[in-house]
Design a protein around this motif. Structure first.
Motif, PDB file in Angstrom:
ATOM      1  N   GLY B 156       0.828  -1.206   0.000  1.00  0.00           N
ATOM      2  CA  GLY B 156       0.000   0.000   0.000  1.00  0.00           C
ATOM      3  C   GLY B 156       0.859   1.251   0.000  1.00  0.00           C
ATOM      4  O   GLY B 156       2.069   1.186   0.256  1.00  0.00           O
ATOM      5  N   PRO B 157       0.261   2.421  -0.265  1.00  0.00           N
ATOM      6  CA  PRO B 157       1.046   3.657  -0.381  1.00  0.00           C
ATOM      7  C   PRO B 157       1.798   4.052   0.899  1.00  0.00           C
ATOM      8  O   PRO B 157       2.781   4.771   0.824  1.00  0.00           O
ATOM      9  N   LYS B 158       1.335   3.583   2.049  1.00  0.00           N
ATOM     10  CA  LYS B 158       2.049   3.920   3.291  1.00  0.00           C
ATOM     11  C   LYS B 158       3.009   2.813   3.732  1.00  0.00           C
ATOM     12  O   LYS B 158       3.576   2.865   4.832  1.00  0.00           O
ATOM     13  N   ALA B 159       3.193   1.792   2.866  1.00  0.00           N
ATOM     14  CA  ALA B 159       4.064   0.667   3.236  1.00  0.00           C
ATOM     15  C   ALA B 159       5.508   1.122   3.420  1.00  0.00           C
ATOM     16  O   ALA B 159       6.209   0.636   4.321  1.00  0.00           O
ATOM     17  N   GLU B 160       5.939   2.063   2.596  1.00  0.00           N
ATOM     18  CA  GLU B 160       7.340   2.491   2.702  1.00  0.00           C
ATOM     19  C   GLU B 160       7.595   3.183   4.030  1.00  0.00           C
ATOM     20  O   GLU B 160       8.635   2.969   4.655  1.00  0.00           O
ATOM     21  N   ALA B 161       6.654   3.996   4.466  1.00  0.00           N
ATOM     22  CA  ALA B 161       6.827   4.689   5.749  1.00  0.00           C
ATOM     23  C   ALA B 161       6.911   3.690   6.908  1.00  0.00           C
ATOM     24  O   ALA B 161       7.772   3.802   7.789  1.00  0.00           O
ATOM     25  N   VAL B 162       6.033   2.685   6.883  1.00  0.00           N
ATOM     26  CA  VAL B 162       6.069   1.666   7.945  1.00  0.00           C
ATOM     27  C   VAL B 162       7.402   0.919   7.914  1.00  0.00           C
ATOM     28  O   VAL B 162       8.045   0.706   8.950  1.00  0.00           O
ATOM     29  N   THR B 163       7.813   0.537   6.710  1.00  0.00           N
ATOM     30  CA  THR B 163       9.033  -0.251   6.571  1.00  0.00           C
ATOM     31  C   THR B 163      10.262   0.570   6.960  1.00  0.00           C
ATOM     32  O   THR B 163      11.202   0.058   7.588  1.00  0.00           O
ATOM     33  N   ALA B 164      10.255   1.852   6.638  1.00  0.00           N
ATOM     34  CA  ALA B 164      11.375   2.723   7.028  1.00  0.00           C
ATOM     35  C   ALA B 164      11.413   2.894   8.544  1.00  0.00           C
ATOM     36  O   ALA B 164      12.489   2.897   9.149  1.00  0.00           O
ATOM     37  N   ASP B 165      10.255   3.008   9.167  1.00  0.00           N
ATOM     38  CA  ASP B 165      10.222   3.094  10.636  1.00  0.00           C
ATOM     39  C   ASP B 165      10.822   1.831  11.265  1.00  0.00           C
ATOM     40  O   ASP B 165      11.493   1.894  12.292  1.00  0.00           O
ATOM     41  N   LEU B 166      10.585   0.711  10.633  1.00  0.00           N
ATOM     42  CA  LEU B 166      11.059  -0.563  11.183  1.00  0.00           C
ATOM     43  C   LEU B 166      12.558  -0.765  10.948  1.00  0.00           C
ATOM     44  O   LEU B 166      13.276  -1.220  11.844  1.00  0.00           O
ATOM     45  N   PHE B 167      13.010  -0.465   9.734  1.00  0.00           N
ATOM     46  CA  PHE B 167      14.374  -0.849   9.346  1.00  0.00           C
ATOM     47  C   PHE B 167      15.325   0.332   9.178  1.00  0.00           C
ATOM     48  O   PHE B 167      16.539   0.155   9.176  1.00  0.00           O
ATOM     49  N   GLY B 168      14.792   1.521   8.968  1.00  0.00           N
ATOM     50  CA  GLY B 168      15.639   2.683   8.694  1.00  0.00           C
ATOM     51  C   GLY B 168      15.403   3.198   7.281  1.00  0.00           C
ATOM     52  O   GLY B 168      14.813   2.524   6.444  1.00  0.00           O
ATOM     53  N   ASP B 169      15.932   4.390   7.040  1.00  0.00           N
ATOM     54  CA  ASP B 169      15.641   5.046   5.769  1.00  0.00           C
ATOM     55  C   ASP B 169      16.306   4.386   4.566  1.00  0.00           C
ATOM     56  O   ASP B 169      15.946   4.674   3.427  1.00  0.00           O
ATOM     57  N   TRP B 170      17.277   3.499   4.827  1.00  0.00           N
ATOM     58  CA  TRP B 170      17.937   2.825   3.695  1.00  0.00           C
ATOM     59  C   TRP B 170      16.960   2.037   2.836  1.00  0.00           C
ATOM     60  O   TRP B 170      17.200   1.805   1.648  1.00  0.00           O
ATOM     61  N   VAL B 171      15.832   1.645   3.413  1.00  0.00           N
ATOM     62  CA  VAL B 171      14.873   0.842   2.626  1.00  0.00           C
ATOM     63  C   VAL B 171      14.328   1.654   1.444  1.00  0.00           C
ATOM     64  O   VAL B 171      13.907   1.093   0.440  1.00  0.00           O
ATOM     65  N   LYS B 172      14.348   2.982   1.568  1.00  0.00           N
ATOM     66  CA  LYS B 172      13.825   3.825   0.473  1.00  0.00           C
ATOM     67  C   LYS B 172      14.696   3.725  -0.778  1.00  0.00           C
ATOM     68  O   LYS B 172      14.237   4.050  -1.877  1.00  0.00           O
ATOM     69  N   ASP B 173      15.936   3.324  -0.586  1.00  0.00           N
ATOM     70  CA  ASP B 173      16.839   3.208  -1.738  1.00  0.00           C
ATOM     71  C   ASP B 173      16.748   1.856  -2.442  1.00  0.00           C
ATOM     72  O   ASP B 173      17.378   1.657  -3.487  1.00  0.00           O
ATOM     73  N   LEU B 174      16.021   0.919  -1.863  1.00  0.00           N
ATOM     74  CA  LEU B 174      15.871  -0.388  -2.524  1.00  0.00           C
ATOM     75  C   LEU B 174      15.117  -0.208  -3.836  1.00  0.00           C
ATOM     76  O   LEU B 174      14.048   0.401  -3.868  1.00  0.00           O
ATOM     77  N   LYS B 175      15.687  -0.730  -4.912  1.00  0.00           N
ATOM     78  CA  LYS B 175      14.970  -0.703  -6.190  1.00  0.00           C
ATOM     79  C   LYS B 175      13.900  -1.791  -6.213  1.00  0.00           C
ATOM     80  O   LYS B 175      13.905  -2.700  -5.377  1.00  0.00           O
ATOM     81  N   TYR B 176      13.004  -1.741  -7.205  1.00  0.00           N
ATOM     82  CA  TYR B 176      11.966  -2.759  -7.300  1.00  0.00           C
ATOM     83  C   TYR B 176      12.616  -4.137  -7.464  1.00  0.00           C
ATOM     84  O   TYR B 176      13.493  -4.317  -8.304  1.00  0.00           O
ATOM     85  N   PHE B 177      12.183  -5.095  -6.649  1.00  0.00           N
ATOM     86  CA  PHE B 177      12.731  -6.456  -6.577  1.00  0.00           C
ATOM     87  C   PHE B 177      14.124  -6.500  -5.935  1.00  0.00           C
ATOM     88  O   PHE B 177      14.708  -7.572  -5.803  1.00  0.00           O
ATOM     89  N   GLY B 178      14.668  -5.322  -5.580  1.00  0.00           N
ATOM     90  CA  GLY B 178      15.928  -5.332  -4.848  1.00  0.00           C
ATOM     91  C   GLY B 178      15.706  -5.862  -3.446  1.00  0.00           C
ATOM     92  O   GLY B 178      14.624  -5.702  -2.879  1.00  0.00           O
ATOM     93  N   PHE B 179      16.723  -6.524  -2.867  1.00  0.00           N
ATOM     94  CA  PHE B 179      16.543  -7.083  -1.523  1.00  0.00           C
ATOM     95  C   PHE B 179      17.858  -7.071  -0.753  1.00  0.00           C
ATOM     96  O   PHE B 179      18.938  -6.919  -1.330  1.00  0.00           O
ATOM     97  N   LYS B 180      17.730  -7.259   0.544  1.00  0.00           N
ATOM     98  CA  LYS B 180      18.906  -7.254   1.409  1.00  0.00           C
ATOM     99  C   LYS B 180      18.703  -8.225   2.572  1.00  0.00           C
ATOM    100  O   LYS B 180      17.639  -8.241   3.183  1.00  0.00           O
TER     101      LYS B 180
END
Lengths: 377, 377
Positions: B156-180
C-alpha cells in the motif's frame, strides 16, 4: 473454530461440484489444486454410511496423469519403485514414486489401460510436472498430460450391491484394483474396484467432464434403496484403518519419508531389471535400516474433534522420539487415536510418551496398525 | 454461497497462522499445499487499506525453492526463459518457467542470494519437484529444497513509511525487486521491495519459522500509526491492475499458456548463450505468432460479488473466441471487470461478445490492461 473457504478460480472446481452443492456440501478442502468436499454437515452419519451402508464421494481431485506412447511403459517403470513388467492391462497397482534421494513424492494407483497407455491416479503433488521433466530430459517418446477423467467413489459394505445394480453382476468378479473400460447408460468411464477406505467399494473414472452431474445422480438414484449418502474421504476411518495419506502423514516439504519408514518397503523391487529413480538411495536406506517407522498411537484426554497438525512426540524428559501426523477421536474405540512415526531406538519407554498441543499435554502410547478391538481395549 | 474449509494436516499451516487467527481471519484458500488467508471479514475496508493506506498480508504460501551449489546458476539459467547472467546478488527478477513444450508452469520471482545460491519465490505449482527432477537427470551438482522461509507482505502507499520506521531510511533506496539480508530486532529475514499488488510495498522473507507471530506483531505495532490492517492478496486490485495469476488465469492442467500469449514475451531471451527448457518450442511459437492474447474485459449486468471460474467468451452467434479467467465488480470503475484471453483473429466484433454464467448472459467488450479511468468511462 471454523473458517470459510474462498471459492475462486485459483483452484479448480470438480465436475461434480454443482451436484455436491445441490446435495448440501458444507465443507471443502483443496487437493491437487481442486476443491474436494470434506463433509456434508453430518460427520457421524457420513461415517456410519461408510462403515455400515454405502457412501458416494466426489474424488475428482484424485487427478489422473496419463502417460501414453512408445516409451510409456519405460517411463512408468523408471519413475516407480515396483517391477511393473508383469502387470497386465486391466490391473491396477499401488506404486510409490520417489525422488532421486529416495523420498516419497506420491503414492498413486497405476492403471494399465493398454501396453503403451497408463494412468497414475495421484495423491496431492504435481506428478505431471515430475514425469514430464524426466521424460523430456531422457528424450523419451511419450506424452504426459492430465486427461478429462474424474473419479467418483462408491464406498462401504453395500457398495458392491449398488455397483452391481448399475453395471451387472460381472462387477463382483473384479479383483482389488482390477478395472474395466465400460459405460453407464451412454457415459464413458473406467470402473475399478478401489477407493481410499478399507470398507470396500468401487471408483468410476468418468471420462466426460460434461456429464458429472448426470453420473452423480444416476449413482445416487441406484443407491437410494441402500440408503446411499453423500460423503467424502473419511479421516476417522482412514486413521482407524491405518491408511497412508501422502500430504497428511508425510510430504516432501514437511516430513520427507522413504517407503521403508512407512510400511511400503515391500513395494521396492530392487531385483527389477530396469533401474528406477531413487534405487541407489533406497538400497542404502534399506541396508542401514530405517531410523523410524510408521505406527499407531493411543492418546489420553478429552475427545479431539478437529484434526491436528503435526506434533512432536516426546519422552517424559522431553526428548523427541516421534511425530504425530494426524489424530482424531474414535467413537468406535472411545479413544483419541492417531498415526505417525516413531524412532526404532530402544532407549525409551513406548508406553510413556507425550505430546503438547496448545499448551496442554496428552499421554501417548505406541501401537501397531490398523487399530483393532484387541489393541485398543 | 459460502462453505467451510477443512483445516487438517493435508495442507500446511503458515507460520503466521496463529497470528492471523488472533486477528480475526475469516476465510482461507490453499496455495502450494498451505492455508493462506483470503480475507478478514471486511473486503471493502481491506481493499481501501491497500489502495490508500497500508496492509499486512500472510503470504507464506508463496514458498521458496532454494537452489544451492556449484551448478546452481547453471540450473537456474536452464529452467528459466530469461538471461540471468547479468543478475547480481541482491537483485530480484521476475522469471517465467516453462515446460519443454513452452507452456508456463510457474512465474516466480528469482532472488540471487549469492553467486551459487538462489530462491525461486513461487506461484502455485510444485517447482521443487520440477527443478530437482531436471537437476538429477542432468547430473548437476546442486541441492534443491524448500527452506524455512515465509514471506510477510506490507503493501500500500504507506508501506514504505512503515518499513522505514522498522528498518531505517535505507529501505527507500531499494529498487523494485531489490533485496537485502537483514534482521528485525533479532529475527533474521530478507527484506525485498516487492509484493503481489501494484500499490507498492515490501516483503519480509522470515528465516525462522518459530518467530512468525513475533514478526507479525512487530509489523502490526509499527503500522498502527498508519492504520495498518490485516488483509490478503487482493483479487479486485489484481484484476484492476492486470496482474497475472498463475493458477487463476492459466494453469498447465486447465488453460495452458505460453509467455507470448500473456504479455511475458519480452522475458524470453533467445539470445542468451545457454539453452533453456522450452527454447525450441518457444521460438516456433514466437515465429508463428500467438493465436490469442491476454486482455481485459468489461462486463454488463449486476455486480458480481464472488470470483467466477473460467467461462468461454463467445460471439453473438456463439463462436468461442476467448476465455474469461476471472472477473469481479469494481467499485472504482462501477463495472464488472475481468481478465482472460482473446483470439487475435479479426473476423469478429470485439465490442459485441458475451458470456453465459448460470444460465444468464452478460455483454462483454474487450479492452487492454491495466484498467484506467480513460478505458472505463
Amino acid at each position: 473454530m471454523t473458517y470459510q473457504i474462498g471459492i475462486g478460480p485459483n483452484n479448480r472446481k470438480s465436475v461434480y461440484f454443482d451436484a455436491t452443492v445441490a446435495d448440501g456440501v458444507a465443507c471443502f478442502s483443496v487437493y491437487n489444486h481442486m476443491f474436494i468436499p470434506a463433509h456434508f454437515g453430518d460427520p457421524d452419519a457420513e461415517y456410519d454410511s461408510l462403515m455400515n451402508g454405502v457412501a458416494i464421494w466426489d474424488v475428482a481431485a484424485q487427478r489422473q496423469v496419463e502417460i501414453v506412447g512408445p516409451d510409456a511403459a519405460k517411463l512408468v517403470q523408471y519413475i516407480t519403485t515396483r517391477d511393473i513388467t508383469k502387470t497386465k492391462v486391466g490391473q491396477g497397482r499401488y506404486v510409490p514414486i520417489c525422488d532421486h534421494a529416495g523420498n516419497l513424492i506420491n503414492d498413486p494407483v497405476l492403471l494399465m489401460l493398454a501396453p503403451d497407455r497408463f494412468w497414475l491416479s495421484i495423491a496431492d503433488s504435481d506428478i505431471a510436472l515430475w514425469a514430464s521433466a524426466i521424460a523430456a530430459e531422457r528424450g523419451m517418446n511419450v506424452r504426459v498430460f492430465e486427461p478429462d477423467v474424474s473419479p467418483l467413489a462408491i464406498q462401504g459394505p453395500k457398495a458392491e450391491a449398488v455397483t452391481a445394480d448399475l453395471f451387472g453382476d460381472w462387477v463382483k468378479d473384479l479383483k482389488y484394483f482390477g478395472f474395466k473400460q465400460t459405460q453407464l447408460q451412454d457415459i464413458p468411464l473406467v470402473l475399478a474396484r478401489s477407493g481410499w477406505s478399507k470398507q470396500g467399494g468401487f471408483e468410476l473414472y468418468l471420462q466426460d467432464g460434461a456429464r458429472g452431474s448426470d453420473l452423480w445422480n444416476i449413482v445416487k438414484t441406484a443407491g437410494a434403496p441402500y440408503g446411499i449418502r453423500p460423503g467424502a474421504p473419511n479421516d476417522l476411518e482412514r486413521i482407524e484403518s491405518g491408511l497412508v495419506s501422502y500430504g497428511a502423514d508425510g510430504r516432501l516439504q514437511t516430513n520427507p519419508c522413504n517407503p521403508f519408514e512407512i510400511s511400503l518397503g515391500k513395494l521396492v523391487d530392487f531385483d527389477a531389471e530396469a533401474g528406477f529413480v531413487g534405487k541407489a538411495a533406497l538400497r542404502k536406506i534399506k541396508d542401514e535400516g530405517p531410523a523410524r517407522l510408521r505406527a499407531g498411537f493411543l492418546l489420553s484426554g478429552t475427545a479431539e474433534e478437529n484434526c491436528a497438525h503435526q506434533l512432536d512426540i516426546k519422552t517424559s524428559d522431553s526428548r523427541v522420539v516421534g511425530l504425530l501426523s494426524d489424530f482424531i477421536y474414535s467413537p468406535r474405540f472411545d479413544r483419541n487415536i492417531g498415526v505417525g512415526m516413531i524412532s526404532t531406538a530402544n532407549d525409551y519407554d513406548r508406553q510413556d510418551l507425550m505430546i503438547v498441543q496448545d499448551g496442554a499435554s496428552r499421554k501417548v502410547t505406541v501401537t501397531d496398525l490398523p487399530f483393532t478391538k484387541e489393541k485398543v481395549p
